[in-house]
Design a protein around this motif. Structure first.
Motif, short mmCIF file in Angstrom:
data_model
loop_
_atom_site.label_atom_id
_atom_site.label_comp_id
_atom_site.label_asym_id
_atom_site.label_seq_id
_atom_site.Cartn_x
_atom_site.Cartn_y
_atom_site.Cartn_z
N TYR A 41 0.71 -1.28 0.05
CA TYR A 41 -0.05 0.15 -0.03
C TYR A 41 0.93 1.23 0.13
N LEU A 42 1.99 1.14 0.78
CA LEU A 42 2.67 2.27 0.56
C LEU A 42 3.23 2.72 -0.67
N THR A 43 3.78 1.68 -1.60
CA THR A 43 4.32 1.81 -2.80
C THR A 43 3.41 2.39 -3.69
N ILE A 44 2.09 1.81 -3.44
CA ILE A 44 0.78 2.66 -4.07
C ILE A 44 0.71 3.93 -4.01
N LEU A 45 0.62 4.30 -2.59
CA LEU A 45 0.69 5.62 -2.33
C LEU A 45 1.67 6.57 -2.81
N ILE A 46 2.83 6.05 -2.82
CA ILE A 46 4.33 6.86 -3.28
C ILE A 46 3.87 7.27 -5.05
N THR A 47 3.46 5.99 -5.61
CA THR A 47 3.34 6.14 -7.05
C THR A 47 2.01 7.14 -7.42
N LEU A 48 0.92 7.12 -6.75
CA LEU A 48 0.10 8.03 -6.80
C LEU A 48 0.44 9.42 -6.71
N MET A 49 1.17 9.71 -5.42
CA MET A 49 1.71 11.06 -5.36
C MET A 49 2.87 11.69 -6.13
N SER A 50 3.21 10.83 -6.92
CA SER A 50 4.30 10.96 -7.98
C SER A 50 3.88 11.55 -9.24
N LYS A 51 2.62 11.33 -9.47
CA LYS A 51 1.68 11.54 -10.67
C LYS A 51 1.27 13.00 -10.68
N PRO A 52 1.29 13.76 -11.89
CA PRO A 52 0.87 15.09 -11.81
C PRO A 52 -0.41 15.25 -11.35
N VAL A 53 -0.52 16.48 -10.73
CA VAL A 53 -1.68 16.84 -10.21
C VAL A 53 -2.82 17.52 -11.18
N ARG A 71 -7.66 27.31 -37.05
CA ARG A 71 -6.42 27.80 -36.26
C ARG A 71 -6.28 28.60 -35.03
N PRO A 72 -5.76 27.88 -34.02
CA PRO A 72 -6.08 28.28 -32.55
C PRO A 72 -5.44 29.72 -32.20
N LYS A 73 -5.49 30.29 -31.01
CA LYS A 73 -4.87 31.34 -30.28
C LYS A 73 -4.39 30.69 -29.01
N LEU A 74 -3.47 31.21 -28.63
CA LEU A 74 -2.87 30.79 -27.33
C LEU A 74 -2.84 31.88 -26.34
N PHE A 75 -3.16 31.70 -24.83
CA PHE A 75 -2.90 32.44 -23.77
C PHE A 75 -2.04 31.92 -22.74
N MET A 76 -1.39 32.61 -21.82
CA MET A 76 -0.81 32.36 -20.88
C MET A 76 -1.16 33.18 -19.48
N ASP A 77 -1.73 32.52 -18.51
CA ASP A 77 -1.95 33.34 -17.32
C ASP A 77 -0.72 33.55 -16.45
N MET A 118 -9.53 24.86 -24.60
CA MET A 118 -8.50 23.78 -24.00
C MET A 118 -7.80 24.40 -22.87
N SER A 119 -7.27 23.61 -21.94
CA SER A 119 -6.27 24.20 -20.93
C SER A 119 -5.29 23.20 -20.67
N ALA A 120 -4.02 23.57 -20.15
CA ALA A 120 -3.03 22.77 -19.39
C ALA A 120 -2.29 23.27 -18.57
N GLN A 121 -1.93 22.70 -17.52
CA GLN A 121 -1.25 23.36 -16.24
C GLN A 121 0.08 23.52 -16.37
N ALA A 122 1.09 24.43 -15.84
CA ALA A 122 2.23 24.61 -15.98
C ALA A 122 3.03 23.73 -14.96
N THR A 123 2.19 23.40 -13.85
CA THR A 123 2.64 22.37 -12.84
C THR A 123 2.93 21.24 -13.13
N ASN A 124 2.19 20.90 -14.20
CA ASN A 124 2.19 19.47 -14.88
C ASN A 124 2.82 19.42 -16.14
N LYS A 125 3.63 20.45 -16.45
CA LYS A 125 4.51 21.06 -17.68
C LYS A 125 3.84 20.70 -19.01
#
Length: 467
Positions: free
Chosen positions: A8-20, A379-385, A403-410
């Motif tokens: 269970y500890l291994t599963i928890l560490i794996t989940l915590m290592s994934k992008p939020v 053709r799209p347009k892009l904005f960064m907050d 569409m959106s993508a987060q900087a914390t998840n690169k």
């Protein structure tokens, strides 16, 4: 520790290592009518539309919507083919429209759009309109108009006559006019000389002290020889995604080349300037000898084959750390195979094979990429907050899609966060200046006509985002 607890500890560490994967909430705060009868191309008097019937809202407009001093401005053609500029007090004031009676738009070419610019230093409003290799059509307001909007009655007499030159005795024929502000509150103007496959891009500086344009200079070149599996070409032109000032005052530019032979586009090009576009540097930071050209060393940052239907004039943004981001669409071997197509079979790719790609430049000059999920729209347009999260707007199947993508998840977690039902038929444009100041994204949409030439409603829809 038991084997079960270790499991269970291994599963928890794996989940915590994934992008939020935090949720992005999209809140529509306004949907305002600019004009109920805005122009669509294609009619008996002026002939069939060329390159599509949407003239208000095309990807190569920089800018059609500009905010300044809590007022928002938009340039467009109305159903009577008049050149118009409208304004409203933000956040939700009524639109006031100037309809110029001294010029009638007679083209049915969707390239002949309107671009507007505002110089913060002297409060002038600038307009360029109706060009596709045509003589310049330019007019400018009296000084101070944009800096004192509350006390200014909105009327046509605020603007001067239509001019065919920027610098004295230098008449020009242009395509794709663009305005953008400099970090110190000046204004610049960019345009292409000559045509597709044989064009040079030019840049001009506005001097708010004198009210004159000066320093016209070339910023890319059609010269050089390019050779690939399709053959050789000795002439081309750039199709820029944008010209954007970053947080340290550098001017960043990306584009693709379109060759004079075998048509379609190739490669992602990147350059930047530390002196407002007079001297350009390549990706490694080395000065380029003369205007950038196809054989300039160190400016091609992503190789994209001409056979993979790379489209031009997409979305570009610079984040808070000065990293340049681009989203473009093209095909891949895998997407072509899935669409039962072959490389080079369609000049812009089989629609089912088109994919968006997010390319961005790291601080050390390396470039990364992510393929976005799903089939690409237009053709799209892009904005960064301010937190460097990315937002993409485009039309797909008649709807405005965000569409959106987060900087914390690169930016690995691109997903659709909103779809605004149309039907709309323009390429989506947003107000960069309002976005930069307040984080509210104003998007320009025009309803699809039942028949090509029928005027339809032109609107601005405002969104804010909560992470």
């Amino acid at each position: 520790m038991t084997i079960r607890n270790l499991f269970y500890l291994t599963i928890l560490i794996t989940l915590m290592s994934k992008p939020v994967m935090a949720e992005t909430r999209v809140i529509k705060i306004d949907n305002s009518l600019v004009d109920g009868n805005a122009l669509n191309l294609g009619d008996k008097m002026f002939g069939e539309a060329r390159y599509g019937n949407a003239i208000n809202g095309c990807s190569f407009q920089q800018d059609a919507i500009v905010s300044h001093r809590d007022y928002q401005y938009i340039g467009f053609y109305d159903g009577n083919r008049q050149v118009c500029i409208a304004r409203r007090k933000l956040p939700g004031g009524p639109w006031e429209t100037i309809r110029f009676n001294d010029y009638q738009f007679k083209s049915n070419d969707a390239h002949n759009t309107i671009s507007i610019g505002i110089c913060p230093k002297d409060g002038t409003i600038h307009m360029a309109f109706d060009h596709h290799g045509d003589s310049l059509h330019y007019r400018v307001s009296h000084k101070g108009i944009a800096n004192k909007p509350e006390t200014t009655q909105w009327k046509a007499s605020l603007f001067g006559p239509i001019l065919s030159e920027l610098e004295k005795d230098k008449k020009i024929k242009i395509t794709y006019p663009r305005f953008w502000q400099t970090p110190d509150g000046d204004l610049q103007f960019c345009y292409r000389l000559r045509g597709s496959g044989n064009g040079d891009r030019m840049l001009v500086d506005y001097n708010p002290e004198t009210g004159l344009w000066e320093n016209t200079h070339q910023i890319d070149s059609s010269k050089g020889t390019f050779t690939d599996t399709l053959g050789s070409s000795d002439s081309r032109c750039s199709y820029p995604n944008g010209y954007t000032y970053g947080p340290n005052g550098n001017l960043h530019a990306t584009w693709v080349w379109r060759e004079s032979s075998q048509g379609s586009n190739h490669d992602l090009i990147y350059v930047y300037s530390k002196d407002r576009g007079n001297i350009w540097l390549n990706n490694a930071g080395n000065p380029i000898d003369g205007p950038p050209r196809v054989d300039s060393p160190g400016i091609t940052v992503i190789n994209i084959d001409r056979r993979y239907a790379l489209m031009n004039t997409h979305g570009q943004a610079v984040d808070s750390q000065g990293r340049t981001h681009v989203v473009m669409w093209h095909c891949t071997k895998a997407s072509l195979k899935a669409a039962d197509s072959k490389p080079g079979e369609y000049i812009w790719g089989k629609p089912e094979a088109r994919r968006y790609f997010h390319y961005w430049r790291m601080a050390d000059g390396t470039w990364k990429q992510t393929e976005l999920p799903g089939i690409a729209g237009n053709r799209p347009k892009l904005f960064m907050d301010k937190a460097d999260n990315a937002y993409l707007i485009f039309e797909k199947e008649g709807n405005l899609v965000i569409m959106s993508a987060q900087a914390t998840n690169k930016w690995s977690d691109w997903k659709e966060v909103h779809s605004e039902e149309g039907p709309f038929h323009n390429e989506m444009l947003g107000d960069y200046y309002r976005w930069k100041k307040s984080g509210i994204l104003s998007v320009m949409v025009q309803e699809s006509p039942k028949q090509n030439h029928e005027p339809t409603a032109l609107r601005i829809i405002d969104f804010k985002f909560n992470q």
